[in-house]
Design a protein around this motif. Structure first.
Motif, mmCIF file in Angstrom:
data_model
loop_
_atom_site.group_PDB
_atom_site.id
_atom_site.type_symbol
_atom_site.label_atom_id
_atom_site.label_comp_id
_atom_site.label_asym_id
_atom_site.label_seq_id
_atom_site.Cartn_x
_atom_site.Cartn_y
_atom_site.Cartn_z
ATOM 1 N N SER A 7 -72.160 8.945 4.667
ATOM 2 C CA SER A 7 -72.667 7.680 4.154
ATOM 3 C C SER A 7 -73.113 6.808 5.318
ATOM 4 O O SER A 7 -72.781 7.094 6.472
ATOM 5 N N GLY A 8 -73.894 5.762 4.992
ATOM 6 C CA GLY A 8 -74.230 4.763 5.997
ATOM 7 C C GLY A 8 -75.657 4.756 6.486
ATOM 8 O O GLY A 8 -76.026 3.891 7.275
ATOM 9 N N SER A 21 -70.754 7.261 8.530
ATOM 10 C CA SER A 21 -69.403 7.780 8.319
ATOM 11 C C SER A 21 -69.493 9.169 7.712
ATOM 12 O O SER A 21 -70.431 9.476 6.968
ATOM 13 N N CYS A 22 -68.500 9.992 7.999
ATOM 14 C CA CYS A 22 -68.441 11.344 7.445
ATOM 15 C C CYS A 22 -66.981 11.680 7.202
ATOM 16 O O CYS A 22 -66.203 11.765 8.152
ATOM 17 N N VAL A 92 -82.984 12.660 9.874
ATOM 18 C CA VAL A 92 -81.842 12.905 8.993
ATOM 19 C C VAL A 92 -80.665 13.264 9.887
ATOM 20 O O VAL A 92 -80.777 14.146 10.743
ATOM 21 N N TYR A 93 -79.569 12.555 9.696
ATOM 22 C CA TYR A 93 -78.374 12.769 10.511
ATOM 23 C C TYR A 93 -77.352 13.591 9.722
ATOM 24 O O TYR A 93 -77.064 13.289 8.556
ATOM 25 N N TYR A 94 -76.836 14.625 10.369
ATOM 26 C CA TYR A 94 -75.865 15.525 9.756
ATOM 27 C C TYR A 94 -74.565 15.503 10.554
ATOM 28 O O TYR A 94 -74.587 15.563 11.784
ATOM 29 N N CYS A 95 -73.449 15.461 9.859
ATOM 30 C CA CYS A 95 -72.184 15.628 10.568
ATOM 31 C C CYS A 95 -71.742 17.085 10.450
ATOM 32 O O CYS A 95 -72.107 17.792 9.506
ATOM 33 N N TYR A 109 -68.310 23.346 9.204
ATOM 34 C CA TYR A 109 -68.766 22.817 7.933
ATOM 35 C C TYR A 109 -69.762 21.693 8.219
ATOM 36 O O TYR A 109 -69.601 20.947 9.193
ATOM 37 N N TRP A 110 -70.751 21.540 7.314
ATOM 38 C CA TRP A 110 -71.797 20.537 7.486
ATOM 39 C C TRP A 110 -71.803 19.549 6.332
ATOM 40 O O TRP A 110 -71.535 19.918 5.180
ATOM 41 N N GLY A 111 -72.146 18.305 6.652
ATOM 42 C CA GLY A 111 -72.386 17.318 5.623
ATOM 43 C C GLY A 111 -73.759 17.482 5.021
ATOM 44 O O GLY A 111 -74.568 18.300 5.478
ATOM 45 N N GLN A 112 -74.046 16.668 3.997
ATOM 46 C CA GLN A 112 -75.302 16.803 3.253
ATOM 47 C C GLN A 112 -76.468 16.126 3.951
ATOM 48 O O GLN A 112 -77.627 16.339 3.574
ATOM 49 N N GLY A 113 -76.181 15.313 4.950
ATOM 50 C CA GLY A 113 -77.235 14.604 5.666
ATOM 51 C C GLY A 113 -77.459 13.215 5.099
ATOM 52 O O GLY A 113 -77.322 12.983 3.898
#
Length: 120
Positions: A7-8, A21-22, A92-95, A109-113
């Motif tokens: 988010s953010g 945030s992730c 696009v930022y990915y955690c 593991y990856w976030g959705q971006g």
């Protein structure tokens, strides 16, 4: 199963700030390194910043002094504070988190971006 929820992101003017945030959830045993990557249109995904579970950080040169990565281990969350944003930070930022699950293998593991747009 493990999920990373980001988010953010959003639209901000040059010179502005955003905080990403992730949060990781699921059958987590240990979270090792956490990191943020970004991918701009037509470009490869690149590492922005990373933090170990001991708190050691590293940054790509173009964001040093402007971005700060931190983590709250009690909340399984990583943050990226981005100040003095520039149009070239648009992406696009990915955690990403390296996680050992309860009974499962250790892997990334990856976030959705989340989209960050820096524009006037």
């Amino acid at each position: 199963q493990v999920q990373l929820v980001e988010s953010g992101g959003g639209l901000v003017q040059p010179g502005g700030s955003l905080r990403l945030s992730c949060a990781a959830s699921g059958s987590i045993f240990t979270i090792y390194a956490m990191a943020y990557y970004r991918q701009a249109p037509g470009k490869q995904r690149e590492l922005v910043a990373a933090i170990t579970n001991g708190g050691t950080t590293n940054y790509r040169d173009s964001v040093k002094g402007r971005f700060t990565i931190s983590r709250d281990n009690a909340k399984n969350t990583v943050y990226l504070q981005m100040n003095s944003l520039k149009p070239e930070d648009t992406a696009v930022y990915y955690c990403k988190a390296n996680i050992n699950t309860d009974g499962g293998p250790r892997r990334d593991y990856w976030g959705q971006g989340t989209q960050v747009i820096v524009s006037s």
